[in-house]
Write a protein that holds these residues in place. Structure first.
Motif, PDB file in Angstrom:
ATOM      1  N   THR A 147       7.748  15.100  13.865  1.00 41.64           N
ATOM      2  CA  THR A 147       9.310  15.473  14.229  1.00 41.64           C
ATOM      3  C   THR A 147      10.123  14.125  13.922  1.00 41.64           C
ATOM      4  OG1 THR A 147       8.701  16.438  16.190  1.00 41.64           O
ATOM      5  CG2 THR A 147      11.021  15.938  15.908  1.00 41.64           C
ATOM      6  N   LEU A 148       9.774  13.089  13.759  1.00 42.49           N
ATOM      7  CA  LEU A 148      10.598  11.993  13.373  1.00 42.49           C
ATOM      8  C   LEU A 148      10.621  11.589  11.991  1.00 42.49           C
ATOM      9  CD1 LEU A 148       9.853   9.786  16.573  1.00 42.49           C
ATOM     10  CD2 LEU A 148      11.837  11.178  16.164  1.00 42.49           C
ATOM     11  N   PRO A 186       9.839  23.317   7.301  1.00 40.37           N
ATOM     12  CA  PRO A 186      10.862  22.007   7.381  1.00 40.37           C
ATOM     13  C   PRO A 186      12.099  22.539   8.284  1.00 40.37           C
ATOM     14  CG  PRO A 186      11.283  23.050   5.203  1.00 40.37           C
ATOM     15  CD  PRO A 186      10.162  24.109   5.776  1.00 40.37           C
ATOM     16  N   GLN A 219      15.395  23.530   9.493  1.00 36.51           N
ATOM     17  CA  GLN A 219      16.121  24.664   9.008  1.00 36.51           C
ATOM     18  C   GLN A 219      17.825  24.427   9.050  1.00 36.51           C
ATOM     19  OE1 GLN A 219      15.057  28.160  11.527  1.00 36.51           O
ATOM     20  NE2 GLN A 219      12.892  27.966  10.530  1.00 36.51           N
ATOM     21  N   PRO A 220      18.611  25.299   8.103  1.00 38.45           N
ATOM     22  CA  PRO A 220      19.904  24.755   8.277  1.00 38.45           C
ATOM     23  C   PRO A 220      20.535  24.633   9.639  1.00 38.45           C
ATOM     24  CG  PRO A 220      19.584  26.578   6.811  1.00 38.45           C
ATOM     25  CD  PRO A 220      18.198  26.187   7.408  1.00 38.45           C
ATOM     26  N   GLY A 221      21.430  23.620   9.992  1.00 36.09           N
ATOM     27  CA  GLY A 221      21.870  23.500  11.327  1.00 36.09           C
ATOM     28  C   GLY A 221      20.912  22.908  12.156  1.00 36.09           C
ATOM     29  N   ASP A 222      19.768  22.593  12.083  1.00 33.88           N
ATOM     30  CA  ASP A 222      18.855  21.869  12.821  1.00 33.88           C
ATOM     31  C   ASP A 222      19.073  20.640  13.152  1.00 33.88           C
ATOM     32  OD1 ASP A 222      17.332  24.302  13.433  1.00 33.88           O
ATOM     33  OD2 ASP A 222      15.419  23.282  12.263  1.00 33.88           O
ATOM     34  N   LEU A 223      19.258  19.829  14.099  1.00 29.10           N
ATOM     35  CA  LEU A 223      19.622  18.468  14.476  1.00 29.10           C
ATOM     36  C   LEU A 223      18.382  17.500  14.055  1.00 29.10           C
ATOM     37  CD1 LEU A 223      21.792  18.878  17.442  1.00 29.10           C
ATOM     38  CD2 LEU A 223      22.546  18.695  15.323  1.00 29.10           C
ATOM     39  N   ASP A 224      17.053  17.763  14.151  1.00 29.12           N
ATOM     40  CA  ASP A 224      16.018  17.010  13.587  1.00 29.12           C
ATOM     41  C   ASP A 224      14.849  17.595  13.230  1.00 29.12           C
ATOM     42  OD1 ASP A 224      15.064  18.509  15.957  1.00 29.12           O
ATOM     43  OD2 ASP A 224      15.595  16.683  17.408  1.00 29.12           O
ATOM     44  N   GLY A 225      13.879  17.049  13.037  1.00 23.89           N
ATOM     45  CA  GLY A 225      12.662  17.749  12.250  1.00 23.89           C
ATOM     46  C   GLY A 225      12.839  17.219  10.822  1.00 23.89           C
ATOM     47  N   PRO A 226      11.356  17.276  10.424  1.00 25.88           N
ATOM     48  CA  PRO A 226      11.267  16.716   8.987  1.00 25.88           C
ATOM     49  C   PRO A 226      11.745  17.587   7.695  1.00 25.88           C
ATOM     50  CG  PRO A 226       9.402  18.042   9.491  1.00 25.88           C
ATOM     51  CD  PRO A 226      10.436  18.155  10.843  1.00 25.88           C
ATOM     52  N   ARG A 260      21.077  15.193  19.782  1.00 28.34           N
ATOM     53  CA  ARG A 260      19.440  15.131  19.651  1.00 28.34           C
ATOM     54  C   ARG A 260      19.259  13.598  20.252  1.00 28.34           C
ATOM     55  NH1 ARG A 260      16.784  12.872  14.256  1.00 28.34           N
ATOM     56  NH2 ARG A 260      15.985  11.859  15.890  1.00 28.34           N
ATOM     57  N   SER A 294      13.002  25.310  18.586  1.00 27.73           N
ATOM     58  CA  SER A 294      14.007  24.425  17.909  1.00 27.73           C
ATOM     59  C   SER A 294      14.898  25.391  17.341  1.00 27.73           C
ATOM     60  CB  SER A 294      13.354  23.751  16.877  1.00 27.73           C
ATOM     61  OG  SER A 294      12.951  24.532  15.795  1.00 27.73           O
ATOM     62  N   GLY A 295      16.109  24.621  17.229  1.00 31.22           N
ATOM     63  CA  GLY A 295      17.179  25.367  16.717  1.00 31.22           C
ATOM     64  C   GLY A 295      18.683  24.480  16.540  1.00 31.22           C
ATOM     65  N   ARG A 296      19.737  24.926  16.131  1.00 32.99           N
ATOM     66  CA  ARG A 296      20.870  24.165  16.132  1.00 32.99           C
ATOM     67  C   ARG A 296      21.557  23.624  17.443  1.00 32.99           C
ATOM     68  NH1 ARG A 296      24.792  26.828  12.528  1.00 32.99           N
ATOM     69  NH2 ARG A 296      23.062  27.701  11.408  1.00 32.99           N
ATOM     70  N   HIS A 297      20.960  24.344  18.466  1.00 32.63           N
ATOM     71  CA  HIS A 297      21.603  23.930  19.883  1.00 32.63           C
ATOM     72  C   HIS A 297      20.304  23.159  20.633  1.00 32.63           C
ATOM     73  CE1 HIS A 297      25.129  25.910  18.736  1.00 32.63           C
ATOM     74  NE2 HIS A 297      24.696  27.158  18.835  1.00 32.63           N
ATOM     75  N   PRO A 317      17.550  20.813  19.775  1.00 31.78           N
ATOM     76  CA  PRO A 317      16.963  19.837  19.153  1.00 31.78           C
ATOM     77  C   PRO A 317      15.481  19.468  19.707  1.00 31.78           C
ATOM     78  CG  PRO A 317      18.726  18.660  20.078  1.00 31.78           C
ATOM     79  CD  PRO A 317      18.955  20.006  20.153  1.00 31.78           C
ATOM     80  N   THR A 318      14.483  19.190  18.944  1.00 31.17           N
ATOM     81  CA  THR A 318      12.898  19.002  19.378  1.00 31.17           C
ATOM     82  C   THR A 318      12.710  17.766  19.817  1.00 31.17           C
ATOM     83  OG1 THR A 318      12.091  20.423  17.709  1.00 31.17           O
ATOM     84  CG2 THR A 318      10.758  19.150  18.789  1.00 31.17           C
ATOM     85  N   THR A 319      13.616  16.678  19.309  1.00 32.45           N
ATOM     86  CA  THR A 319      13.187  15.382  19.853  1.00 32.45           C
ATOM     87  C   THR A 319      13.740  15.185  21.334  1.00 32.45           C
ATOM     88  OG1 THR A 319      15.438  14.804  18.945  1.00 32.45           O
ATOM     89  CG2 THR A 319      13.856  13.823  17.908  1.00 32.45           C
ATOM     90  N   ARG A 337      11.710  26.529  13.505  1.00 32.32           N
ATOM     91  CA  ARG A 337      10.794  25.638  12.795  1.00 32.32           C
ATOM     92  C   ARG A 337       9.800  25.287  13.745  1.00 32.32           C
ATOM     93  NH1 ARG A 337       9.670  20.619  12.756  1.00 32.32           N
ATOM     94  NH2 ARG A 337      11.078  19.983  14.450  1.00 32.32           N
TER      95      ARG A 337
END
Lengths: 471, 244
Positions: A232-233, A279, A281-288, B119, B145-148, B150-152, B191
């Motif tokens: 994730t990081l 990887p 996706q658009p809008g995701d706040l984290d992830g590779p 996040r 996971s998604g825009r709202h 976060p996985t962290t 994701r």
């Protein structure tokens, strides 16, 4: 990884004489089987699940080309990149090329047996990239520069005092007077040491327990959460895996997951099961930002259509190791390569050659526990027997053994002669052993008698007694 | 690379003693995929009614050291979280998913609960998320996971608090994944799908189970059981008022 499987006998002797190893193995040989049997008892469908797991894997193997192509196309559609590798060298090169393309200095690693198989850590280090193992067991053995001794519990050969000693030597910046007695303290120390590494890594490498063709996903199953932090990081996630890990659908993956944790650790389900698809996706706040999959063959495709095809069903749960009397006595390092225990005794000769690994399929009592606990019903003893036959056919076994077998088989194919010999031998041995009822030593049989007594026959052969009763 | 790919695929076909799959086989394989056929489903959870299913979820979660608190109204959620943090001796500072699903909870009744939305970072100690489904079979949470979401949040902080609504409790993993499709999120998948069963753990040193190996040391579920709320409206309002 350099194999020392040729030295199995010496390795095994060393293992038997190693007090720390014997202490560590004593904990493993009772714990794992007990926990597995409790988990299995709780699930009445377990046997049906084994049958289902076997048929899913058999179906995939019969259509492996189709599922790999489908998996690749779906993974690419999700934004991932798939790198095919025939050999260990190609797999390592693919990883290095990805690391270099993003200027990586440090990579964190979740546990991956495929990465062990291709010797990824040594290769990266030789090329100026620092791999940091993050699974607690893998971290410990990386510090000790040892290979894993078990496929799900890589440091199972160690006792806590050895771990403490390693941490004191390697974590030299910490207070030397700190208490380091209980596993709890060591876990905390490893957690504190590794957290900054997770945050600083440029690339994260994990393995995969399953690939899902339908969705192009990879799945990891862990308990520590290190695999998730690893993937994730960092900016780049690389999945190191092999071609036989693919299954058709998520439903099929779930069926195998119901078997995996119960067979492995006796858990109902591991703490973290993570399905990854592409990887960030658009809008995701984290992830590779990048998601790569290195898909290794390394001799697996050549096993299809042979006596060893069933081995490709293996889901790496380690139940066969945990229930093997030989593994429990000598430990995993004796096997001399990445995969120990019964699954290793079949897979190692398949992957590195029977010339190199001929001892392994011979290191079995054929008690059959491995097959009886295998979640996908791999006939491990049968396949070890196939290897023994090939070893004999290729004239790789020792001359004395081969001559002995030839003589025995010549006699055994002549029943009258065989019975006569057997009757004679039992009478002679019965007479010679009439005092004690057992032999401390016997000519030509000291392999048996140096470690135990040979019971003396009662004077008649089974055949002659049987014939008499039939009359 | 392409050569390697072709070589491996050709090698597989040679070993299997056939060429590429024919039209008939392809049709069969595609229909197997399209069917998304379920295999053996354990009766343990599948055979239960909703009430027993929720109870099984709680029992299975507690078995793996997840802690569960049941509340009957959204207004009780901030209270429960404040109580939990105080009981665990944790600061009342939370990083929460920017998930609209969490907006319905009246956080303002606990003004001392400081909540940042986003996040998780390296210094966050407590995270708060909703979940996609809760699986009774093994007490497992399913988060996506998604825009709202976060996985962290699920892995970095030491304490992870998850709000589960009663209606999210399903019997099996298959049921949980079907909810993913039913909500129009079928393909491509998010994701990441995280199936979480208890806090992080390891047994790598002498098989000794230790919690909090790398992920959260504590996993706390606040089960929002609004089905019970209708029976307890009066009591609920009193408690909500008491919280202010």
């Amino acid at each position: 990884m350099l194999a020392t499987s040729r030295n199995f006998k010496a390795n095994a002797r060393a293992g038997l004489a190693d007090d720390n190893l014997q202490k560590a193995l004593a904990l493993a040989r009772t714990g794992f089987p007990l926990r597995r049997s409790l988990a299995v008892e709780r699930l009445p469908e377990f046997e049906a699940l084994r049958e289902s797991g076997r048929s899913i894997k058999d179906h995939v193997l019969a259509h492996l080309d189709f599922y790999l192509e489908l998996y690749e196309s779906r993974a690419v559609a999700a934004g991932g990149k798939v790198h095919w590798a025939s050999t260990a060298q190609e797999a390592c090169a693919a990883v290095l090329q990805i690391c270099r393309s993003v200027g990586a200095r440090t990579v964190t690693k979740g546990k991956s047996m495929v990465a062990e198989e291709v010797g990824l850590n040594d290769f990266l280090e030789a090329n100026g990239i620092t791999p940091v193992e993050t699974d607690l067991g893998e971290y410990i053995i990386q510090l000790r520069e040892e290979p894993p001794s078990h496929i799900i519990a890589p440091a199972i050969h160690l006792i806590k005092e050895q771990v403490a000693e390693t941490f004191r030597a390697e974590h030299s910046a910490l207070d030397p007077a700190r208490p380091l007695v209980e596993p709890r303290q060591m876990c905390e120390e490893a957690r504190a040491m590794l957290r900054p590494r997770f945050l600083a890594a440029d690339v994260g490498i994990t393995g995969a327990n399953f690939l899902v063709a339908e969705t192009g996903s990879s799945i990891i199953v862990t308990n520590e959460g290190n695999g998730d932090l690893t993937q994730t990081l960092p900016r780049v996630h690389i999945v190191m895996t092999s071609i036989e890990k693919v299954v058709p659908t998520l439903e099929d993956a779930v069926t195998l997951m119901r078997l995996l944790a119960r067979s492995a650790t006796g858990q109902e389900f591991s703490s973290y099961t993570t399905v990854s698809t592409g990887p960030r996706q658009p809008g995701d706040l984290d992830g590779p930002e990048q998601y790569h999959v290195v898909l290794l063959d390394n001799g697996r495709s050549a096993l299809l259509g042979t006596d060893f095809q069933d081995m490709l069903r293996c889901i790496r749960c380690a139940a066969c190791l945990n229930h093997c009397p030989v593994y429990a006595a000598v430990g995993g390092h004796a096997y001399g390569w990445v995969y120990p225990g019964p699954m290793g005794a079949v897979l190692t000769p398949s992957l590195i050659g029977i010339e190199e690994a001929g001892h392994l399929p011979n290191a079995s009592t054929f008690c059959g526990r491995c097959e009886s606990v295998c979640p996908v019903k791999i006939p491990l003893p049968k396949m070890m027997r196939h290897w023994r036959e090939r070893e004999y056919a290729q004239k790789l076994s020792p001359p004395v053994y081969r001559t002995g077998l030839s003589v025995w088989s010549w006699v055994a194919r002549r029943p009258a002669l065989y019975h006569a010999f057997a009757e004679l031998a039992s009478r002679v041995l019965g007479w010679a052993g009439r005092g004690r009822g057992r032999f401390r030593s016997l000519p030509l049989a000291n392999g048996w008698t140096t470690v135990r007594d040979m019971p003396a026959p009662e004077g008649r052969s089974f055949h002659s007694l049987w014939a008499e009763r039939q009359r | 690379m392409t050569q390697t790919r072709e070589r491996i695929l050709a090698g597989i076909r040679t070993s299997l003693g056939r060429g590429p799959p024919d039209a008939h086989t392809l049709a069969e394989l595609r229909s197997r995929l399209a069917a998304r056929r379920r295999n053996v489903i354990p009766a343990r959870a599948a055979a239960l009614d909703e009430c027993d299913r929720v109870d099984l979820f709680v029992a299975m979660a507690e078995e793996v050291q997840t802690t569960v608190a049941r509340v009957v109204s959204p207004a009780m959620v901030p209270e429960e979280i404040a109580r939990y943090l105080a009981a665990e001796n944790l600061a009342a500072e939370i990083v929460a998913a920017p998930d609209p699903g969490l907006d319905a909870i009246p956080w303002e009744i606990r003004p001392l609960l400081r909540i940042r939305r986003g996040r998780a970072g390296a210094d966050d100690k407590v995270s708060l998320t909703a979940c996609h489904a809760a699986i009774a079979e093994t007490g497992t949470l399913m988060l996506i996971s998604g825009r709202h979401t976060p996985t962290t949040l699920n892995f970095l902080p030491e304490t992870h608090i998850v709000i589960v609504r009663r209606g999210q409790v399903v019997a099996t993993y298959e049921d949980a994944m079907d909810r993913l499709c039913a909500e129009g999120a079928s393909r491509p998948l998010p994701r990441v799908i995280n199936f979480i069963t208890g806090p992080s753990r390891t047994a790598d040193i002498e098989q000794h189970i230790e919690l909090g190996a790398h992920g959260p040391r504590r996993l706390h579920i606040v089960l929002l059981d609004e089905a019970q709320a209708t029976e307890r409206v009066g009591e609920d309002e009193q408690r909500g008022a008491g919280g202010q």
